[in-house]
Write an enzyme that holds these catalytic residues in place. Structure first.
Site, PDB file in Angstrom:
ATOM      1  N   PRO A 164       0.812  -1.227   0.000  1.00 38.42           N
ATOM      2  CA  PRO A 164       0.000   0.000   0.000  1.00 38.42           C
ATOM      3  C   PRO A 164       0.841   1.270   0.000  1.00 38.42           C
ATOM      4  CG  PRO A 164      -0.959  -1.603   1.483  1.00 38.42           C
ATOM      5  CD  PRO A 164       0.354  -2.181   1.038  1.00 38.42           C
ATOM      6  N   CYS A 165       0.451   2.206  -0.867  1.00 39.48           N
ATOM      7  CA  CYS A 165       1.203   3.443  -1.033  1.00 39.48           C
ATOM      8  C   CYS A 165       0.809   4.580  -0.087  1.00 39.48           C
ATOM      9  CB  CYS A 165       1.050   3.935  -2.473  1.00 39.48           C
ATOM     10  SG  CYS A 165       1.681   2.789  -3.716  1.00 39.48           S
TER      11      CYS A 165
END
Length: 354
Positions: A109-110
């Site tokens: 996840p960014c």
């Protein structure tokens, strides 16, 4: 634990239908024999990284993804892939069954590191780096490949990057990272992304970062002209001539934020300079008498991301566009994965005595 076909689980043995049964610890040998190396991918999304790895010569043992729409896309395009629709944190409990794979990959996840968010890093509940480290320990791959946003390299995360490096070093890996621009690998958009690689120490000296291509990627106009002309739009040629630059970074948004559009105001201005209306995504190409700026379809956006036209994204327009926008461009994943394969497929180099 239940593994979906084409895999059947016996105690300590993972059997792939059509292959000779053997312990998963021997999959490296199998991979070298058939020219493919084995991989497990975390947070696989709609398959951008997975497709790149496949092109580079990796055979996916499992793809872990929590989003049902992405899982549907993966299964639609590759029915034989072992897609596990579950959280990475849940996968940790079964990760040891995949011990001995060649590559552990993922697009973690960014938002914890994105400048568009609060940049909470390890304090963000969505951060999965520590979980990925545990999975590395459980699977002990020859190499690790993780993709993330440019913000991961910000100064505020220096200590966290060093912490990750030390954790991987204790497990026997040497870690490096680099900011890569998708446009350097033939993708018609800038899209800077960080690639983090870790190799077991006996292979680390054999890895080289991929060299950028010696030519520029095609422009947006050249990339999309045939799709813009699908319904006979008379203005397509003139539009393509003016859309003579690469695209700004495609923005996918998240489940909470972002819809079927090409991003915030600044991004839309950049698209407008290319003659593209970025406020919404179109259902189809312009009609013959269209006289305004055209909108992009999901297929057009996917091509700008580097996906082949044959790769179908399932679900309604918003879900399909979000899958495309959040993907790792396949050509970039392929470029890095080819270098990893070359490094870990070589025999260990030994010093020559004088």
């Amino acid at each position: 634990m239940f593994l979906r076909l084409p895999y059947i689980l016996h105690p300590n043995i993972l059997i792939r239908v059509g292959f000779t049964p053997r312990n998963i610890n021997r999959t490296t040998k199998r991979g070298l024999q058939n020219g493919m190396l084995t991989s497990v991918e975390l947070c696989a999304g709609a398959g951008g990284q997975a497709l790149g790895l496949e092109r580079a010569g990796f055979d996916h043992t499992a793809l872990v993804e929590i989003d049902k729409h992405c899982c549907a896309t993966l299964r639609h395009n590759r029915p034989a892939w072992n897609v596990l629709e579950e959280d990475v944190r849940a996968f940790k409990e079964e990760a040891s069954n995949y011990r001995g794979i060649d590559l552990l990959a993922g697009g973690l996840p960014c938002p914890p590191f994105s400048v568009a968010g609060k940049q909470l890093g390890e304090k963000d509940e969505r951060n999965l780096f520590d979980d990925a480290i545990e999975i590395v320990d459980a699977t002990r791959p020859r190499a690790v490949m993780i993709e993330n946003v440019r913000g991961f390299l910000d100064a505020v995360f220096h200590d966290y990057r060093e912490k990750l490096k030390k954790q991987l070093s204790k497990l026997g890996y040497e870690t490096d990272w680099r900011l890569l621009n998708a446009s350097d690998y033939g993708v018609p958009q800038l899209r800077p992304r960080v690639a983090i690689v870790a190799l077991r120490k006996e292979f680390a000296g054999q890895f080289n970062w991929p060299e950028p291509l010696p030519h520029n990627p095609p422009t947006v106009g050249a990339t999309l002209i045939d799709l813009m002309k699908e319904r006979g739009w008379r203005g397509a040629e003139d539009w393509a001539a003016k859309a003579d630059e690469i695209a700004p970074t495609i923005v996918g948004g998240s489940k909470k934020h972002g819809g079927p559009d090409l991003g915030p105001t600044r991004a839309r201005r950049a698209w407008a300079a290319l003659g593209v209306e970025g406020r919404t995504i179109a259902n189809e190409a312009p009609d013959p008498f269209h006289n305004e700026m055209p909108r992009l379809t999901v297929r057009m956006v996917a091509r700008i991301q580097g996906f082949p036209d044959a790769w179908h994204f399932t679900g309604a327009k918003t879900n399909a566009y979000r899958q495309v926008g959040n993907a790792f461009p396949p050509p970039v994943a392929e470029a890095v994965a080819r270098e990893l394969k070359a490094a870990i497929a070589k025999p260990k180099l030994h010093a020559v005595r004088a």
